[in-house]
Scaffold this motif. Structure first.
Motif, PDB file in Angstrom:
ATOM      1  N   LEU A 249       0.832  -1.203   0.000  1.00 46.28           N
ATOM      2  CA  LEU A 249       0.000   0.000   0.000  1.00 46.28           C
ATOM      3  C   LEU A 249       0.870   1.259   0.000  1.00 46.28           C
ATOM      4  N   VAL A 250       1.961   1.228   0.754  1.00 43.90           N
ATOM      5  CA  VAL A 250       2.892   2.362   0.796  1.00 43.90           C
ATOM      6  C   VAL A 250       3.438   2.631  -0.604  1.00 43.90           C
ATOM      7  N   LYS A 251       3.807   1.563  -1.293  1.00 45.24           N
ATOM      8  CA  LYS A 251       4.369   1.693  -2.634  1.00 45.24           C
ATOM      9  C   LYS A 251       3.309   2.169  -3.641  1.00 45.24           C
ATOM     10  N   GLU A 252       2.108   1.569  -3.603  1.00 44.00           N
ATOM     11  CA  GLU A 252       1.063   1.886  -4.580  1.00 44.00           C
ATOM     12  C   GLU A 252       0.536   3.314  -4.446  1.00 44.00           C
ATOM     13  N   PHE A 253       0.374   3.786  -3.204  1.00 49.24           N
ATOM     14  CA  PHE A 253      -0.228   5.099  -2.984  1.00 49.24           C
ATOM     15  C   PHE A 253       0.803   6.168  -2.627  1.00 49.24           C
ATOM     16  N   ASP A 254       2.087   5.833  -2.777  1.00 44.47           N
ATOM     17  CA  ASP A 254       3.187   6.772  -2.536  1.00 44.47           C
ATOM     18  C   ASP A 254       3.078   7.424  -1.151  1.00 44.47           C
ATOM     19  N   LEU A 255       2.957   6.579  -0.133  1.00 45.35           N
ATOM     20  CA  LEU A 255       2.836   7.050   1.244  1.00 45.35           C
ATOM     21  C   LEU A 255       4.216   7.170   1.874  1.00 45.35           C
ATOM     22  N   LYS A 256       4.290   7.902   2.978  1.00 46.17           N
ATOM     23  CA  LYS A 256       5.590   8.139   3.623  1.00 46.17           C
ATOM     24  C   LYS A 256       6.142   6.904   4.317  1.00 46.17           C
ATOM     25  N   ASN A 257       5.274   6.170   5.018  1.00 47.51           N
ATOM     26  CA  ASN A 257       5.737   4.968   5.724  1.00 47.51           C
ATOM     27  C   ASN A 257       4.567   4.005   5.937  1.00 47.51           C
ATOM     28  N   ALA A 258       4.874   2.841   6.496  1.00 46.98           N
ATOM     29  CA  ALA A 258       3.860   1.800   6.685  1.00 46.98           C
ATOM     30  C   ALA A 258       2.773   2.215   7.678  1.00 46.98           C
ATOM     31  N   LEU A 259       3.104   3.134   8.592  1.00 49.71           N
ATOM     32  CA  LEU A 259       2.102   3.578   9.564  1.00 49.71           C
ATOM     33  C   LEU A 259       1.013   4.436   8.917  1.00 49.71           C
ATOM     34  N   SER A 260       1.312   5.045   7.795  1.00 47.38           N
ATOM     35  CA  SER A 260       0.308   5.854   7.102  1.00 47.38           C
ATOM     36  C   SER A 260      -0.552   5.018   6.155  1.00 47.38           C
ATOM     37  N   ALA A 261      -0.219   3.753   5.984  1.00 47.17           N
ATOM     38  CA  ALA A 261      -1.024   2.851   5.153  1.00 47.17           C
ATOM     39  C   ALA A 261      -2.337   2.555   5.869  1.00 47.17           C
ATOM     40  N   GLY A 262      -3.383   2.348   5.095  1.00 49.95           N
ATOM     41  CA  GLY A 262      -4.687   2.032   5.675  1.00 49.95           C
ATOM     42  C   GLY A 262      -4.648   0.732   6.451  1.00 49.95           C
ATOM     43  N   LYS A 263      -5.425   0.686   7.510  1.00 47.20           N
ATOM     44  CA  LYS A 263      -5.521  -0.544   8.302  1.00 47.20           C
ATOM     45  C   LYS A 263      -6.938  -0.718   8.808  1.00 47.20           C
ATOM     46  N   LEU A 264      -7.235  -1.921   9.250  1.00 44.73           N
ATOM     47  CA  LEU A 264      -8.550  -2.190   9.811  1.00 44.73           C
ATOM     48  C   LEU A 264      -8.594  -1.670  11.240  1.00 44.73           C
ATOM     49  N   GLN A 265      -9.691  -1.000  11.603  1.00 44.11           N
ATOM     50  CA  GLN A 265      -9.846  -0.534  12.972  1.00 44.11           C
ATOM     51  C   GLN A 265     -10.780  -1.440  13.761  1.00 44.11           C
ATOM     52  N   LYS A 266     -11.903  -1.820  13.124  1.00 44.48           N
ATOM     53  CA  LYS A 266     -12.849  -2.695  13.808  1.00 44.48           C
ATOM     54  C   LYS A 266     -13.821  -3.279  12.797  1.00 44.48           C
ATOM     55  N   ILE A 267     -14.513  -4.328  13.210  1.00 46.19           N
ATOM     56  CA  ILE A 267     -15.589  -4.921  12.428  1.00 46.19           C
ATOM     57  C   ILE A 267     -16.804  -4.991  13.339  1.00 46.19           C
ATOM     58  N   VAL A 268     -17.925  -4.476  12.864  1.00 53.35           N
ATOM     59  CA  VAL A 268     -19.168  -4.492  13.634  1.00 53.35           C
ATOM     60  C   VAL A 268     -20.126  -5.469  12.962  1.00 53.35           C
ATOM     61  N   VAL A 269     -20.604  -6.450  13.731  1.00 53.65           N
ATOM     62  CA  VAL A 269     -21.562  -7.435  13.241  1.00 53.65           C
ATOM     63  C   VAL A 269     -22.865  -7.203  13.993  1.00 53.65           C
ATOM     64  N   SER A 270     -23.958  -7.020  13.242  1.00 55.32           N
ATOM     65  CA  SER A 270     -25.234  -6.756  13.902  1.00 55.32           C
ATOM     66  C   SER A 270     -26.359  -7.501  13.205  1.00 55.32           C
ATOM     67  N   THR A 271     -27.435  -7.679  13.931  1.00 54.57           N
ATOM     68  CA  THR A 271     -28.634  -8.314  13.399  1.00 54.57           C
ATOM     69  C   THR A 271     -29.843  -7.775  14.148  1.00 54.57           C
ATOM     70  N   ARG A 272     -31.014  -7.959  13.573  1.00 50.73           N
ATOM     71  CA  ARG A 272     -32.247  -7.450  14.160  1.00 50.73           C
ATOM     72  C   ARG A 272     -33.248  -8.582  14.270  1.00 50.73           C
ATOM     73  N   VAL A 273     -34.064  -8.531  15.317  1.00 46.06           N
ATOM     74  CA  VAL A 273     -35.128  -9.504  15.522  1.00 46.06           C
ATOM     75  C   VAL A 273     -36.450  -8.778  15.277  1.00 46.06           C
ATOM     76  N   SER A 274     -37.250  -9.280  14.326  1.00 44.73           N
ATOM     77  CA  SER A 274     -38.480  -8.582  13.967  1.00 44.73           C
ATOM     78  C   SER A 274     -39.751  -9.318  14.380  1.00 44.73           C
ATOM     79  N   GLU A 275     -39.615 -10.469  15.007  1.00 43.97           N
ATOM     80  CA  GLU A 275     -40.798 -11.224  15.398  1.00 43.97           C
ATOM     81  C   GLU A 275     -41.575 -10.508  16.499  1.00 43.97           C
TER      82      GLU A 275
END
Length: 184
Positions: free
Chosen positions: A16-42
């Motif tokens: 990602l650093v190479k493709e987007f010409d970023l300064k370092n690996a810390l500036s590359a995008g990363k995952l922060q969290k995943i939210v899983v949700s569902t609803r009950v309609s009965e």
């Protein structure tokens, strides 16, 4: 260490650093969290349905789900303020990496007539939203123990506010996006 997390650190971040010409690996995008949700309609047997959904979400994610409560009453949807609507789990760290690895390598492949996930489900902040039609595609769910087939909403939150970088990050992590259509 999770194999997907290790792949991110050793291969994806430098790419990602190479493709987007970023300064370092810390500036590359990363995952922060995943939210899983569902609803009950009965309407009938709602307490029992809520208990079943909570247990299923707990089995799928490995964490205890949080109950989502209606903020205000909506007569058209027969919802009262303070009423439990469903459940959500926020995954971070190792739980997040394990869940994403399972989602990419096992779950999406089990979907019926799977042609890839949409390329257009990114919001303005670069987060990806994925709706799954049924919870039974997760290998942990025993079909005989479910009361009803329900869908799940999965939101993958990234650290970059750019759709293109978020797309490339998820693509490198193995998300099976649908093929681009050739316009002839």
């Amino acid at each position: 260490m999770n194999r997907l997390k290790q792949k991110y650190q050793q291969v994806i971040a430098p790419q990602l650093v190479k493709e987007f010409d970023l300064k370092n690996a810390l500036s590359a995008g990363k995952l922060q969290k995943i939210v899983v949700s569902t609803r009950v309609s009965e309407e009938q047997h709602k307490a029992e349905a809520l208990k079943n959904v909570e247990e299923q979400l707990k089995v799928i994610t490995g964490l205890k789900p949080k109950t989502t409560i209606a903020r205000k009453s909506e007569a058209g949807f027969k919802i009262r303020q303070g009423e439990p609507l469903g459940f959500m789990v926020t995954l971070r760290g190792d739980y997040m990496w394990e869940f994403l690895d399972k989602l990419v390598s096992i779950v999406l492949a089990r979907m019926k007539d799977f042609q890839g996930i949409s390329r257009k489900a990114f919001d303005q902040s670069g987060n990806y939203n994925l709706g799954l039609p049924e919870q039974i595609i997760f290998p942990e769910i025993v079909y005989d123990n479910i009361d009803k087939v329900r869908g799940l909403q999965i939101t993958i939150v990234t650290s970059v506010n750019d759709k293109e970088q978020s797309f490339r990050l998820l693509e490198l992590l193995g998300m099976p996006f649908e093929k681009k259509e050739n316009s002839n």
